[in-house]
Write a protein that holds these residues in place. Structure first.
Motif, mmCIF file in Angstrom:
data_model
loop_
_atom_site.group_PDB
_atom_site.id
_atom_site.type_symbol
_atom_site.label_atom_id
_atom_site.label_comp_id
_atom_site.label_asym_id
_atom_site.label_seq_id
_atom_site.Cartn_x
_atom_site.Cartn_y
_atom_site.Cartn_z
ATOM 1 N N LEU A 89 -15.963 25.255 -26.594
ATOM 2 C CA LEU A 89 -17.045 25.585 -27.521
ATOM 3 C C LEU A 89 -17.920 26.641 -26.883
ATOM 4 O O LEU A 89 -18.044 26.664 -25.657
ATOM 5 C CB LEU A 89 -17.876 24.340 -27.862
ATOM 6 N N PRO A 90 -18.543 27.532 -27.655
ATOM 7 C CA PRO A 90 -18.618 27.627 -29.118
ATOM 8 C C PRO A 90 -17.273 28.032 -29.738
ATOM 9 O O PRO A 90 -16.331 28.381 -29.016
ATOM 10 C CB PRO A 90 -19.665 28.716 -29.331
ATOM 11 N N PHE A 91 -17.202 27.961 -31.065
ATOM 12 C CA PHE A 91 -15.979 28.344 -31.749
ATOM 13 C C PHE A 91 -15.615 29.785 -31.395
ATOM 14 O O PHE A 91 -16.483 30.631 -31.212
ATOM 15 C CB PHE A 91 -16.126 28.183 -33.266
ATOM 16 N N GLY A 92 -14.308 30.019 -31.301
ATOM 17 C CA GLY A 92 -13.816 31.303 -30.827
ATOM 18 C C GLY A 92 -13.516 31.269 -29.342
ATOM 19 O O GLY A 92 -12.898 32.182 -28.799
ATOM 20 N N THR A 93 -13.949 30.185 -28.672
ATOM 21 C CA THR A 93 -13.705 30.006 -27.247
ATOM 22 C C THR A 93 -12.353 29.337 -27.036
ATOM 23 O O THR A 93 -12.029 28.357 -27.717
ATOM 24 C CB THR A 93 -14.810 29.120 -26.631
ATOM 25 N N SER B 140 -10.142 26.915 -29.595
ATOM 26 C CA SER B 140 -10.886 26.437 -30.763
ATOM 27 C C SER B 140 -10.969 27.556 -31.797
ATOM 28 O O SER B 140 -11.103 28.725 -31.446
ATOM 29 C CB SER B 140 -12.293 25.998 -30.362
ATOM 30 N N TYR B 141 -10.923 27.190 -33.066
ATOM 31 C CA TYR B 141 -10.914 28.228 -34.093
ATOM 32 C C TYR B 141 -11.708 27.791 -35.321
ATOM 33 O O TYR B 141 -11.976 26.612 -35.533
ATOM 34 C CB TYR B 141 -9.486 28.593 -34.491
ATOM 35 N N ALA B 142 -12.117 28.779 -36.111
ATOM 36 C CA ALA B 142 -12.879 28.538 -37.332
ATOM 37 C C ALA B 142 -12.546 29.635 -38.334
ATOM 38 O O ALA B 142 -12.217 30.763 -37.949
ATOM 39 C CB ALA B 142 -14.377 28.533 -37.038
ATOM 40 N N LYS B 143 -12.639 29.312 -39.617
ATOM 41 C CA LYS B 143 -12.382 30.308 -40.661
ATOM 42 C C LYS B 143 -13.411 31.422 -40.608
ATOM 43 O O LYS B 143 -13.091 32.595 -40.580
ATOM 44 C CB LYS B 143 -12.401 29.630 -42.031
ATOM 45 N N ASN B 144 -14.691 31.043 -40.599
ATOM 46 C CA ASN B 144 -15.772 32.022 -40.529
ATOM 47 C C ASN B 144 -16.376 31.950 -39.133
ATOM 48 O O ASN B 144 -17.351 31.243 -38.902
ATOM 49 C CB ASN B 144 -16.826 31.735 -41.599
ATOM 50 N N LEU B 145 -15.756 32.667 -38.203
ATOM 51 C CA LEU B 145 -16.094 32.518 -36.796
ATOM 52 C C LEU B 145 -17.521 32.949 -36.481
ATOM 53 O O LEU B 145 -18.269 32.229 -35.803
ATOM 54 C CB LEU B 145 -15.108 33.323 -35.950
ATOM 55 N N THR B 146 -17.926 34.101 -36.967
ATOM 56 C CA THR B 146 -19.237 34.652 -36.621
ATOM 57 C C THR B 146 -20.377 33.705 -36.994
ATOM 58 O O THR B 146 -21.352 33.572 -36.253
ATOM 59 C CB THR B 146 -19.443 36.011 -37.317
ATOM 60 N N ALA B 147 -20.235 33.020 -38.105
ATOM 61 C CA ALA B 147 -21.295 32.120 -38.575
ATOM 62 C C ALA B 147 -21.456 30.898 -37.683
ATOM 63 O O ALA B 147 -22.458 30.170 -37.802
ATOM 64 C CB ALA B 147 -21.002 31.669 -40.009
ATOM 65 N N ARG C 152 -21.397 30.912 -34.219
ATOM 66 C CA ARG C 152 -21.618 31.260 -32.814
ATOM 67 C C ARG C 152 -23.093 31.529 -32.529
ATOM 68 O O ARG C 152 -23.588 32.636 -32.689
ATOM 69 C CB ARG C 152 -20.759 32.484 -32.432
ATOM 70 N N SER C 153 -23.797 30.478 -32.150
ATOM 71 C CA SER C 153 -25.201 30.594 -31.757
ATOM 72 C C SER C 153 -25.548 29.406 -30.875
ATOM 73 O O SER C 153 -24.792 28.433 -30.795
ATOM 74 C CB SER C 153 -26.115 30.616 -32.989
ATOM 75 N N ASP C 154 -26.702 29.477 -30.226
ATOM 76 C CA ASP C 154 -27.126 28.379 -29.352
ATOM 77 C C ASP C 154 -27.202 27.053 -30.092
ATOM 78 O O ASP C 154 -26.655 26.043 -29.651
ATOM 79 C CB ASP C 154 -28.496 28.702 -28.741
ATOM 80 N N TRP C 155 -27.913 27.043 -31.232
ATOM 81 C CA TRP C 155 -28.105 25.770 -31.933
ATOM 82 C C TRP C 155 -26.818 25.283 -32.572
ATOM 83 O O TRP C 155 -26.556 24.071 -32.625
ATOM 84 C CB TRP C 155 -29.236 25.858 -32.958
ATOM 85 N N LYS C 156 -25.970 26.190 -33.052
ATOM 86 C CA LYS C 156 -24.665 25.774 -33.554
ATOM 87 C C LYS C 156 -23.856 25.118 -32.435
ATOM 88 O O LYS C 156 -23.190 24.094 -32.632
ATOM 89 C CB LYS C 156 -23.905 26.970 -34.121
ATOM 90 N N LEU C 157 -23.911 25.715 -31.248
ATOM 91 C CA LEU C 157 -23.204 25.154 -30.097
ATOM 92 C C LEU C 157 -23.706 23.748 -29.785
ATOM 93 O O LEU C 157 -22.918 22.829 -29.530
ATOM 94 C CB LEU C 157 -23.374 26.078 -28.892
ATOM 95 N N VAL C 158 -25.023 23.566 -29.817
ATOM 96 C CA VAL C 158 -25.607 22.242 -29.561
ATOM 97 C C VAL C 158 -25.100 21.237 -30.591
ATOM 98 O O VAL C 158 -24.615 20.144 -30.247
ATOM 99 C CB VAL C 158 -27.149 22.325 -29.577
ATOM 100 N N HIS C 159 -25.239 21.579 -31.870
ATOM 101 C CA HIS C 159 -24.853 20.653 -32.927
ATOM 102 C C HIS C 159 -23.356 20.353 -32.911
ATOM 103 O O HIS C 159 -22.943 19.197 -33.076
ATOM 104 C CB HIS C 159 -25.233 21.219 -34.301
ATOM 105 N N HIS C 160 -22.551 21.386 -32.716
ATOM 106 C CA HIS C 160 -21.107 21.188 -32.715
ATOM 107 C C HIS C 160 -20.658 20.305 -31.550
ATOM 108 O O HIS C 160 -19.757 19.465 -31.709
ATOM 109 C CB HIS C 160 -20.380 22.532 -32.655
ATOM 110 N N THR D 218 -17.327 36.549 -25.567
ATOM 111 C CA THR D 218 -18.792 36.506 -25.601
ATOM 112 C C THR D 218 -19.400 37.274 -26.766
ATOM 113 O O THR D 218 -20.621 37.292 -26.920
ATOM 114 C CB THR D 218 -19.368 37.076 -24.285
ATOM 115 N N ALA D 219 -18.575 37.902 -27.603
ATOM 116 C CA ALA D 219 -19.107 38.727 -28.689
ATOM 117 C C ALA D 219 -19.705 37.871 -29.801
ATOM 118 O O ALA D 219 -19.401 36.684 -29.929
ATOM 119 C CB ALA D 219 -18.001 39.615 -29.249
ATOM 120 N N ASP D 220 -20.578 38.475 -30.586
ATOM 121 C CA ASP D 220 -21.117 37.876 -31.816
ATOM 122 C C ASP D 220 -21.905 36.594 -31.576
ATOM 123 O O ASP D 220 -22.041 35.776 -32.480
ATOM 124 C CB ASP D 220 -19.985 37.564 -32.817
ATOM 125 N N PHE D 221 -22.431 36.421 -30.398
ATOM 126 C CA PHE D 221 -23.188 35.195 -30.120
ATOM 127 C C PHE D 221 -24.675 35.442 -30.340
ATOM 128 O O PHE D 221 -25.215 36.447 -29.884
ATOM 129 C CB PHE D 221 -22.946 34.709 -28.687
#
Length: 461
Positions: free
Chosen positions: A131-135, A138-145, A147-155, A353-356
């Protein structure tokens, strides 16, 4: 610090929708790995945990290794590597997992694996999570959405609760969060969110006991400690240090471009450190061969550079191991052995590390909250790390203003000083690992294992 409203809202949503989110997860035992001779002498499981509303929306890949001692009784730790966006396979293969890459000349064939005698899994069950997604895988349909600190925490929080639902035999084990480098920012926030959710009765209840952080980014003030640290280690002269102090007035992060004297001194400072490996100042400096001008090869961008140039690093360089990992993880036989879903990840990169989106600028107040709740913590630093100097870590720990229970003293391994430690009244232990770098167990595996195994067993270092 009051609980983050974003965090509380997320917990309530998670509580209300938990039944809807129980996607079918996958888990598979891995008994053989390409590059390793014979069956694995430890228990490895890989799998996916789905977090989205559809089965292929958000899929978290993990490696789970049971304790080689007593998995039913030993603690359970979730490990998150830094970056942000570096696969926790880095932790597994280079720091504290049961196998590592054999360092030998690369001839184009699959890299070989050997056992690491100092694996932390000898005393602890460890989940290495991508984690985060893209790492990693791990994969996601809408990857950019995602990838953030709080998304990482929640996920991460959602992941561990779902993982425990799938592995109820570990619900009673003491649980810890382990993280290093950049994950010193989201790591404490993850621990706080788990704690808050426990308090409102979110199931399954997690037997949370504490956390450990290695060379952790914490306050964002770390850059201001680079110059004093470099001076203390003899990398710059007394005169340059005095001039920097005089002209920059102790502020080296946000520089006024009109302050020509400060800019001049900082340029001179950069020149002095051109040939220094900032992650471990005693190690070899390895030039970025894909760049026209030499600069320190920062690990988080290594794989992107290799992707375009495919230049094999010098075998004497630490980054040679990262090159081997990239070749290994992109081999089809390896992906099949790890049960990676076909077509989900085109190319594995050790760090993406992109799009974070950076949202948490300091984790200091999470430490305040967690200390007040009585959670144990181990904060350790390789003392030859220039990226997050141990002096910057000491500074924020000192700012917590807790009483010292046992003052600064050496801790020993085989009768020799392995580092220094201090313990505080908030159940926090600070330790240095002597002669080590940014990821301490990577450079000093014996000392890293001794430190961890003593602390996790609640013994003095």
């Amino acid at each position: 610090m009051s609980s983050n409203p974003c965090c509380n809202l997320h917990i309530q949503l998670f509580l209300g929708l938990a039944a809807l989110f129980l996607q079918i997860s996958s888990q598979s035992k891995v008994e053989f790995l390409p590059g390793f001779q014979g069956p694995l002498p430890f228990d490895l499981e890989t799998g996916y945990v789905g977090l989205g509303e559809t089965d292929d929306d958000l899929q978290v890949f993990y490696y789970f290794i049971k304790s080689e001692n007593n998995p039913q009784k030993d603690p359970l730790m979730l490990w998150l590597t830094g970056g942000p966006g570096c696969s926790s396979f880095s932790g597994l293969a280079f720091q504290n997992g049961p196998f590592k890459f054999k360092i030998e000349e690369y001839n184009g064939s699959l890299p070989n694996l050997v056992l690491r005698p100092q694996s932390w899994t000898k005393v602890c069950n460890i989940i290495f999570v991508d984690l985060p997604f893209g790492t990693g895988f791990s994969y996601a349909k809408n990857l950019t959405a995602q990838r953030s600190d709080w998304k990482l925490v929640h996920h991460t929080h959602e992941f561990i609760r779902k993982w425990l639902i799938d592995h109820p035999e570990f619900l009673s084990n003491e649980f810890y969060v382990g993280a290093d480098s950049y994950s010193g920012i989201p790591g404490p926030a993850i621990v706080q969110e788990i704690s808050n959710a426990n308090e409102i009765g979110l199931q399954p209840l997690i037997n949370l006991k504490g956390y450990l952080l290695g060379n952790p980014l914490t306050t964002g003030e770390e850059d201001n400690y680079h110059i004093p640290y470099a001076h203390g280690m003899g990398l710059i002269s007394d005169e340059l240090y005095a001039s920097l102090q005089r002209n920059c007035k102790g502020e080296y992060r946000s520089i006024d471009s009109r302050n020509e004297l400060c800019v001049r001194d900082l340029n001179y400072f950069d020149e002095c450190l051109l040939g220094i490996n900032k992650f471990f100042i005693l190690d070899r400096y390895c030039e970025d061969v894909s760049s026209k001008k030499p600069e320190a090869l920062w690990r988080r961008s290594l794989t992107q550079r290799l992707k375009s140039s495919f230049v094999v690093p010098d075998i004497k360089c630490q980054i040679f191991g990262f090159f081997l990992a990239t070749q290994w993880a992109n081999d089809e036989s390896v992906r099949k052995a790890l049960h990676v879903r076909q077509g989900t990840i085109e190319r594995w990169e050790r760090c993406y590390t992109a799009d974070f989106v950076f949202q948490i600028h300091s984790s200091f107040e999470f430490h305040v909250n967690l200390s007040a709740k009585g959670y144990r913590s181990l904060i350790y630093s390789g003392d030859h790390d220039l990226v997050v100097p141990f002096t910057s870590t000491q500074a924020w720990i000192r700012a917590l203003n807790y009483s010292i229970i046992q003052d600064w003293r050496p801790w020993l391994l085989d009768g020799q000083v392995a580092g220094y430690t201090r313990t505080y009244s908030n159940q926090m232990t600070f330790a240095t690992v002597k002669g080590s770098g940014h990821t301490a167990p990577e450079y000093k595996p014996d000392e890293g294992f001794a430190m961890f195994s003593r602390w996790i067993a609640r013994e003095p270092l």
